[in-house]
Design an enzyme around this catalytic site. Structure first.
Site, PDB file in Angstrom:
ATOM      1  N   CYS A  62       0.811  -1.232   0.000  1.00  0.00           N
ATOM      2  CA  CYS A  62       0.000   0.000   0.000  1.00  0.00           C
ATOM      3  C   CYS A  62       0.844   1.281   0.000  1.00  0.00           C
ATOM      4  O   CYS A  62       0.406   2.317  -0.499  1.00  0.00           O
ATOM      5  CB  CYS A  62      -0.951  -0.007   1.189  1.00  0.00           C
ATOM      6  SG  CYS A  62      -0.194  -0.523   2.733  1.00  0.00           S
ATOM      7  N   HIS A  81      -2.192   6.842   3.413  1.00  0.00           N
ATOM      8  CA  HIS A  81      -0.756   6.945   3.664  1.00  0.00           C
ATOM      9  C   HIS A  81      -0.228   8.237   3.027  1.00  0.00           C
ATOM     10  O   HIS A  81      -0.399   8.464   1.816  1.00  0.00           O
ATOM     11  CB  HIS A  81      -0.015   5.760   3.056  1.00  0.00           C
ATOM     12  CG  HIS A  81      -0.300   4.440   3.735  1.00  0.00           C
ATOM     13  ND1 HIS A  81      -1.028   4.324   4.893  1.00  0.00           N
ATOM     14  CD2 HIS A  81       0.089   3.178   3.408  1.00  0.00           C
ATOM     15  CE1 HIS A  81      -1.092   3.055   5.252  1.00  0.00           C
ATOM     16  NE2 HIS A  81      -0.433   2.331   4.358  1.00  0.00           N
TER      17      HIS A  81
END
Ligand code: NAP
Length: 349
Positions: free
Chosen positions: A148, A241
């Site tokens: 990710c 993120h």
């Protein structure tokens, strides 16, 4: 068009729930089969799963039974969001039994005959499945999406790599707690805190980035010839993120040149209008304090990478911030887009 029946391995986890949600109205795929651990097998999905998304658990899925992760009765196409402790054995068993496994897990990403794919970046790497079938002798196949953290980094790098070439990349991440799965990190470890260690993450980002931006040469991937250094941190953010990135480029660039390269970037998922493809894969924010997960995470349904704060870097050449949704673009949405690419290339006929 008749929809293709699909299943999920690891359907009860954080990423599994994203798959369930994203598949609800998918125009090409219909979710018909679910599997998870022995703890969940035999229950209905509503009983087995601790649903953590704000989106409502789709009615059609509530009463579906959860199976053990065994190939009997499973559809041909399976999305995998299994814990990596079991994904290696289970995914291989399904591929051997003739299934197409589109996986989120890290186990096979770096195998030389397994495609590690971002359809907006390296769709030609899908050709590695021919080598995989030849070498492994199985009828099915395994295709993977990256970690990710790697996705947002690589999406922001690919226009720079294509326009100017990459020499050095330095990335520091601030990663959401949902990236650790459910129930994830104990409150007492993360509340009011930053954890400067995520096991194996920095190594994954460094090697996956070079594979994704590598070139296909004679049927194999030649790794990108630039340096990558990653610092990965867990912060108290629910989803998304954020990454601060510094780069050195091979040829001369300017800040307007970088901005133009990001804004103009389009590739095969946009050309083919794949259902999960963002119309604008990279969004540039001009404000001095953006992107931020609180405001910018869900742009393009969580499938775009948002960049901003580009400026000169006194150590490398340029620095900027990138933001990417970790369970959508970094996981379930990434795998869906991979499967859409495979369908559009005839791999699922
Ligand atoms: N979260 C993210 O942002 C993210 C992003 C990219 C990639 N990934 C990767 O995607 C995978 C899933 O992550 P996650 O965050 O969804 O993890 P998670 O919430 O911990 O879910 C793990 C899933 O694996 C199943 N499982 C665990 N042990 C099993 C066993 N022995 N046999 C069969 N199934 C088993 C669980 O089923 P039960 O509920 O029955 O235990 C659950 O469905 C991991 O490999 C992770 O590294 C995660």
């Amino acid at each position: 068009m008749k929809k293709l029946e699909v299943g999920i391995l690891g359907a009860t986890g954080m990423v599994g729930q994203r798959f369930v949600s994203l598949l609800e109205h998918h125009p090409w795929f219909e979710l018909r089969w679910l599997a998870a651990s022995e703890r969940s097998a035999g229950k209905t999905y509503a009983e087995a799963c601790n649903w953590r998304l704000r989106e409502v658990l789709p009615k059609a899925v509530r009463e579906l039974p959860v199976h053990e992760c065994k190939p009997r009765g499973a559809p041909q196409l399976l999305f995998s969001s299994l814990d990596s402790k079991v994904a290696g054995v289970v995914e291989k068993e399904f591929a051997e039994a003739g299934h197409v496994v589109v996986s989120n897990s890290s186990n096979y990403r770096m195998e030389p005959d397994v495609p590690l794919l971002i359809p907006d970046v390296n769709p030609d790497h899908l050709a590695l499945v021919r080598l995989q079938r030849k070498q492994c002798g199985w009828k099915g196949m395994i295709v993977t999406n990256p970690n990710c953290t790697t996705v947002g980094l690589v999406m922001s790098l690919v226009p720079l790599e294509r326009s100017f070439g990459l020499e050095k990349v330095l990335m520091t991440s601030m990663q959401a707690v949902s990236g650790a799965g459910y129930p994830g990190i104990p409150t007492l470890d993360i509340l009011g805190n930053v954890v400067p260690f995520i096991g194996g993450e920095e190594e994954k980002v460094e090697r996956e980035t070079r594979k994704l931006l590598g070139k296909m040469v004679d049927g194999h991937v030649k790794m990108g010839d630039f340096l990558v250094s990653a610092h990965c941190n867990r912060v108290l953010v629910e989803d998304g993120h954020t990454e601060t990135i510094s780069v050195s480029l091979k040829s001369k660039a300017t800040i307007p040149g970088l901005l133009e390269a990001w804004r103009a970037y389009r590739s095969l998922p946009q050309e083919r209008d794949l259902p999960s493809a963002p119309k604008h894969p990279i969004i540039v924010r001009e404000e001095r304090d953006r992107p931020q997960p609180k405001f910018d995470l869900n742009v393009e349904h969580g499938m775009a990478t948002v960049v901003g704060r580009v400026r000169e870097c006194p150590v490398l050449q340029y620095k900027y911030v990138a933001l990417s949704h970790n369970t959508i673009r970094g996981a379930a949405g990434a795998a869906l887009l991979n499967a859409e690419l495979m369908k559009s290339e005839g791999y699922l006929d």
